[in-house]
Scaffold this active site. Structure first.
Site, PDB file in Angstrom:
ATOM      1  N   HIS A 238     -33.554 -30.612  67.071  1.00  0.00           N
ATOM      2  CA  HIS A 238     -32.540 -29.554  66.587  1.00  0.00           C
ATOM      3  C   HIS A 238     -31.991 -29.819  65.353  1.00  0.00           C
ATOM      4  CE1 HIS A 238     -29.822 -32.390  68.510  1.00  0.00           C
ATOM      5  NE2 HIS A 238     -28.944 -31.934  67.844  1.00  0.00           N
ATOM      6  N   PHE A 239     -31.473 -29.008  64.743  1.00  0.00           N
ATOM      7  CA  PHE A 239     -30.754 -29.068  63.377  1.00  0.00           C
ATOM      8  C   PHE A 239     -29.484 -28.374  63.623  1.00  0.00           C
ATOM      9  CE2 PHE A 239     -35.375 -29.427  62.189  1.00  0.00           C
ATOM     10  CZ  PHE A 239     -35.384 -30.240  61.163  1.00  0.00           C
TER      11      PHE A 239
END
Length: 432
Positions: A238-239
């Site tokens: 994830h970012f």
């Protein structure tokens, strides 16, 4: 093996103790989750961005321009506010710019460390396999998902579908809320969620993050990435991203250009900033820039070097920041004074947005205190040079890239990384 007690921030309302999860397990969870028990008839907005090579010189990144994706994210995020899905009102958190040369930003966010679960995380291993038994983003509720974010592989134009089915077999990428937000519009980009990828950068998914930055088209919208060992607390790729309507101090730090690649990507190093790092910008296309930074990140991962990434300027400028704070913490090399602040210096803190959990630290916030914390994050000059050598070997290996070296420091130093992309009075010499 180095281990340290980690207190991860809760990013989803479904992030619970593993024991609680097992105790509640029944046929059909009834939580409107993303598992097969609930997802069959689900429909979530789909934003399909234009595919093809994006010319960086044509990308707009202006405060006055409101891109559709930008308004879509904020509209959906505000809807979740009205539905009461967040753990606290982040707009009520006190924020101030700390007096001094660098303009560090301090936020008092006392709600962000409440009701956390203690977990053991290894800090000596950047690459770790995905573990289905631990919290991951397939366990969040559908109401926390704002939209699907995908490339349009049909006609290439941007398209929007307000009620699109979820193609589980092709594992879509989702944009979800962070229920413990740091700032307004705090979201998570979760690439190919059902592939259950561990927290590690690869070429395709890093390019996806740059596409999101470019499509948003807002200079105040930045994406960040934390590797394992650099304060990522969930091992599911994830970012993070949010809006902050002032420059990050790291964006304004002077830089020295040290290289230019054949594809037009310029590489510089930060100067006079407490954390040593590299700045990547330019390139003929978004893919050129993405591939270069991805190669560098993969090199760090493969060499077990924790790092953080800040994606700035609508995807046209990227900061790569190897760090060692968690390792120092595990070895007992961080002072009690710093540990007592409970600040985990991840990408936002390193970039100059100091999220403080105690009123005392907020009231006493100073440039000297911010610098003292971030200096502990940074690699030593000697170690940083060793890491740079590894990176340059990786990004030039087996390619026809041309490396340039600046003959004079005065010619290479600019006061603002963004302005350096347009300042062309004195370029590097190109060495074959």
């Amino acid at each position: 093996m180095l281990k340290i007690k980690r207190v991860p921030t809760v990013v989803s309302n479904y992030q619970k103790e593993e024991g609680d999860e097992a105790a509640r397990h029944v046929s059909g969870c009834g939580k409107n989750c993303l598992k097969s028990c609930c997802i069959q008839d689900a429909k979530i907005p789909l934003y399909a961005f234009k595919v093809g090579k994006k010319d960086l010189s044509l990308l707009e990144c202006k405060e006055q321009t409101v891109a559709f994706l930008d308004s879509l994210i904020l509209g959906e995020w505000e809807d979740r506010v009205q539905r009461g899905l967040f753990r606290y009102d982040v707009t009520a958190c006190e924020t101030k710019v700390i007096p001094g040369e660098y303009g560090f930003i301090a936020q008092l966010n006392e709600g962000r460390h409440l009701k956390k679960r203690l977990t053991e995380f290894r800090v000596d291993k950047v690459l770790q396999p995905f573990d289905e038994s631990k919290f991951n983003f397939t366990k969040v509720g559908q109401e926390e998902i704002l939209l699907q974010f995908e490339a349009n592989n049909d006609d290439g134009d941007v398209q929007f579908f307000p009620n699109a089915p979820i193609d589980v077999e092709n594992s879509p990428s989702f944009v979800a809320i962070n229920v413990s937000p740091i700032e307004y519009g705090h979201v998570l980009l979760i690439p190919h969620i059902f592939e259950c990828l561990p927290q590690r950068i690869d070429h395709d998914n890093f390019l996806l993050a740059l596409h999101m930055a470019a499509e948003a088209g807002n200079p105040y919208f930045r994406l960040g990435y934390n590797s394992l060992g650099a304060f990522a607390t969930i091992n599911h790729l994830h970012f993070q991203a949010y809006y902050l309507a002032v420059p990050f101090p790291i964006e304004m730090a002077p830089i020295k250009k040290i290289a230019k690649l054949n594809g037009g990507v310029k590489i510089s190093k930060l100067l006079n900033y407490p954390v040593r790092g590299l700045v990547f910008e330019g390139g003929n296309t978004l893919e050129d820039l993405s591939n270069t930074v991805s190669d560098a990140c993969i090199c760090l991962q493969n060499n077990n070097i924790p790092y953080n990434v800040l994606i700035s300027d609508c995807g046209r400028q990227i900061f790569l920041l190897p760090q060692c704070y968690a390792e120092k913490q595990a070895l007992g090399e961080v002072s009690t004074e710093l540990l007592d602040t409970q600040v985990n210096p991840a990408v936002w803190e390193i970039s100059g947005h100091m999220v403080l959990k105690r009123k005392k630290d907020f009231d006493e916030a100073s440039e000297a205190n911010a610098w003292r914390l971030l200096a502990e994050v940074s690699l030593s000059e000697e170690r940083f040079q060793e890491v740079n050598d590894l990176i340059f070997q990786a990004i030039t290996s087996g390619k026809l890239d041309v490396i340039c070296q600046c003959p004079d420091e005065n010619d290479a130093v600019t006061s603002n990384p963004r302005s350096s992309m347009m300042a062309g009075s004195k370029e590097c010499l190109v060495l074959q």
